[in-house]
Design an enzyme around this catalytic site. Structure first.
Site, short mmCIF file in Angstrom:
data_model
loop_
_atom_site.label_atom_id
_atom_site.label_comp_id
_atom_site.label_asym_id
_atom_site.label_seq_id
_atom_site.Cartn_x
_atom_site.Cartn_y
_atom_site.Cartn_z
N GLU A 83 5.47 4.55 4.14
CA GLU A 83 5.39 3.43 3.22
C GLU A 83 5.17 2.10 3.94
OE1 GLU A 83 8.46 3.13 0.28
OE2 GLU A 83 7.04 1.88 -0.83
N ASP A 84 5.95 1.89 4.99
CA ASP A 84 5.98 0.54 5.58
C ASP A 84 5.14 0.38 6.84
OD1 ASP A 84 7.75 0.03 3.59
OD2 ASP A 84 9.52 0.41 4.83
#
Ligand code: MN
Length: 717
Positions: A83-84
């Site tokens: 995600e990051d």
């Protein structure tokens, strides 16, 4: 608290992992996952100011406390990289293979949902959880660990975000942890949520607990030692823990209207033994020394909760007059109680199957709720229906229905109008003749649904049917119906009298049907002033007439000196109770059932406090079975006995003065009357001194003659 926990190092985590994972290859993969995540998150910082890697490290650490396997821990380290960070599915799969990648993808999918407790978001969320769980339940476990660490560091967020996150944790994640049986995580999520949602309440409870802590700790410690000595004396190997109640569980009870003092006075012990049999054995031993509070015993060993929880629960009067809530279970049951399905990592069942496969199949087999959501997801429902079903059937097994006045009544799913009627009041339940749901007449076995409006029709002269026992859902209702049938004491006495007489006749080698010929029955009734055969049985059964007296009426020529028996035994004329074969012994009457002269009675041998006399039907006796002995009344006594009766009325008009007058007219002293108000009637509790059953029966009859009295019964505590 939270800051200290963030000071962890990777060595801490590995020393914890090392306590239960030995496989070098697996350890290497975990280490690789850590290094990969560290590199990917390099340069990123959390709102709290720390390096981002601290968060996945903590998630991994939380996972070790429930003994997660190497793939789950690796996914814990990696859960935020997709995600990051600049990391693709392909890269991850190339490095860690498909299993770990799928776990990380699953967690990422869950994280992408905009959390909200609004319906439409919930649908999405639940659906994702269902999919996640049916693919691999470990996705949810990582998600729970992720959220737990975020909650621990919630102080770093602005206040409005804190409240949103706390509500999500409380309303969505804690219930999921509960249904997976992961008590450790559930409990901490709840406490943390409360701290941000209702800080004043949270700190108020925490402070009160702190203030009384020293005193409580000492009492718990003393009780712990007494119980431990007792079990050791009986050679039961055990471990005892004092048990702290979570702040949230106290808040919950306060919220339901309990007083703080009632809750913290209730101290708690947990006893761990090796086998299931020892659980029951230890329970019996504890009950023989510490009097149990009636109706508080629960057997979750025979009947485990849907989330697999097993334990025996009881509440006893412990030392210094404190009530103690005691849980008894085996070490393995304790593991399940703390870690739920995750316990299958640490308790690998024999048979050699992979623990992870076990975990997944346990999820499917044992978690009823899991099955029900899978079923739900295949049905074509509207979104709203779907959410409601999940909420009701999965996250909450209760339904809510209304009285015609709009009061909300909570019932277990599957409840019928009879459950509803008993929940309103036992008397309503017992006189139910019909039910109307949402303006239509329904059968009594109709299954109530959420938001139904239920009206019960009653008839004063109606009584429960035995079939109801199979028609009701709530255990409480079933017990009430059963006790109604048990409580038709007259029938019990008649059976008992019949049994005693027949036994005595057999002993004397007299023919039973011959003895009770019509002419003999007539003669006995005339001689003893009774009405018919049932009345003879009743009089024997309730102790007013002895079997020998009855037999003697017919059989007087054959047995001459027999009636003297009683006088021979009753040497000690001061005593009102005769204990067979024992002359001088301390005897006292139990204050749970308050026996009076003429009641069928049983003695119970206490430890160091002589013999306590109970009524034969006292429910406290069932626990004490093997320490009872026969006792009887001394017919020479002229003592008066304290008795407690409950007078049920059908009105809110106060009739206290009338009752006092009626009772006094019979020459009975009233010690006190108190009232309990219900919504539409008053129940009176009267303590009186009577000479015996005969006088007591007269009093009950006199009270029952009044139209506003629906029932008079003797209290049993
Ligand atoms: Mn995270």
């Amino acid at each position: 608290m939270s800051k200290a926990k963030d000071d962890i190092t990777i060595d801490d985590i590995f020393s914890k992992i090392g306590t239960y994972i030995e496989d070098e290859e697996q350890l290497a993969i975990i280490r690789k996952a850590y290094l990969f995540a560290k590199e990917k998150h390099d340069g990123q910082f959390r709102k709290s100011g720390e390096g981002y890697i601290i968060h996945p490290m903590n998630v991994a650490l939380i996972l070790t406390t429930i003994y997660a396997d190497y793939e789950t821990i690796s996914a814990g380290f990696l859960h935020d990289v997709l995600e990051d960070c600049d990391c693709s599915n392909e890269e991850l799969e190339g490095e860690f293979g498909s299993v770990i990648t799928k776990l990380v993808q699953g967690v990422t999918k869950l994280s992408k949902i905009h959390f909200s407790t609004e319906n439409e978001y919930l649908i999405d969320y639940y659906k994702k959880i269902i999919v996640g769980m049916s693919e691999d339940v470990r996705v949810i476990i990582v998600k729970l660990a992720d959220r737990l660490h975020n909650m621990r560091t919630l102080w770093a967020l602005p206040e409005d975000r804190q409240k949103v996150k706390a509500r999500e944790a409380l309303e969505i994640l804690a219930p999921i942890a509960h249904h997976l049986g992961i008590h450790k995580i559930k409990s901490e999520l709840e406490d943390l949520s409360l701290r941000y949602l209702k800080p004043d309440v949270f700190y108020d409870i925490a402070e009160k607990l702190n203030k009384t802590k020293i005193e409580r700790d000492q009492t718990v410690y003393d009780m712990q030692r007494e119980v431990s000595d007792l079990l050791t004396e009986h050679h039961i190997v055990h471990e005892i823990k004092g048990r702290a109640k979570s702040i949230y569980s106290i808040f919950n009870k306060l919220d339901k209207g309990k007083k703080f003092s009632d809750i913290y006075d209730l101290l708690a012990l947990r006893i761990l033994v090796n086998t299931e049999q020892e659980c029951y054995l230890a329970l019996g031993i504890i009950h023989s020394k510490f009097r149990p509070l009636p109706k508080r015993f629960k057997d979750y060993i025979a009947m485990p909760k849907p989330n697999m929880y097993q334990s025996l629960h009881t509440t006893v009067f412990g030392i210094d007059g404190y009530l103690f809530e005691i849980q008894l279970r085996t070490h393995q049951m304790d593991e399940v109680a703390e870690n739920g399905i995750a316990s299958h990592w640490s308790y690998k069942e024999s048979g050699g199957s992979k623990p992870t496969a076990n975990l997944q199949s346990t999820t499917e087999q044992k978690l009823q709720f899991f099955k029900s959501i899978i079923d739900l997801s295949h049905e074509n429902m509207s979104s709203e229906e779907f959410v409601n079903s999940v909420k009701d059937e999965v996250l909450n097994n209760n339904i809510y229905v209304f009285t015609p006045k709009g009061d909300v009544i909570e019932l277990p799913r599957g409840a019928t109008p009879i459950d509803f009627a008993y929940k309103i009041h036992t008397k309503v339940g017992e006189t139910t003749v019909g039910a109307i749901v949402n303006n239509s007449i329904v059968p009594l076995d109709y299954e109530l649904k959420n938001n139904d409006i239920v009206k019960i029709n009653t008839n004063k002269n109606s009584t429960p049917s035995k079939e109801w026992i199979n028609m009701v859902k709530a255990t409480q209702t079933r017990n009430k119906i059963r006790s109604f049938f048990a409580k038709s004491e007259k029938d019990v006495y008649i059976d008992r009298g019949k049994y005693q007489l027949e036994k005595e006749l057999r002993k004397k080698k007299l023919g039973i049907s011959e003895f009770f010929s019509n002419s003999n029955v007539e003669e006995i009734c005339k001689s003893l002033n009774l009405v018919d055969l049932d009345d003879i049985y009743l009089s024997v059964g309730n102790g007013k007439v002895s079997t020998l007296t009855v037999i003697h009426v017919i059989n007087k020529e054959k047995e001459q000196a027999v009636p003297k028996v009683k006088k021979v035994v009753a040497k000690n004329l001061d005593a009102d109770i005769i204990v067979n074969g024992i002359d001088k012994v301390k005897v006292n009457l139990a204050n749970c059932c308050n026996p009076v002269y003429g009641d069928p009675i049983v003695g119970y041998i206490t430890k160091g406090n002589g013999i306590r006399v109970h009524r034969l039907h006292c429910h406290n006796l069932s626990m004490l079975e093997n320490r009872t002995l026969d006792v009887s009344w001394n017919s020479n006594t002229n003592k008066k006995y304290l008795t407690c009766i409950l007078i049920h009325t059908n009105t809110l008009d106060n009739h206290m003065v009338d009752f006092i007058q009626i009772i006094s007219m019979l020459g009975i002293n009233v010690d006190g009357i108190t009232t309990m108000s219900k919504t539409d009637k008053i129940i009176y509790e009267a303590n009186c001194y009577v000479t015996g059953v005969e006088q007591l029966d007269k009093m009950i009859m006199a009270l029952e003659k009044n139209s506003y009295v629906t029932k008079v019964e003797r209290a049993m505590r």
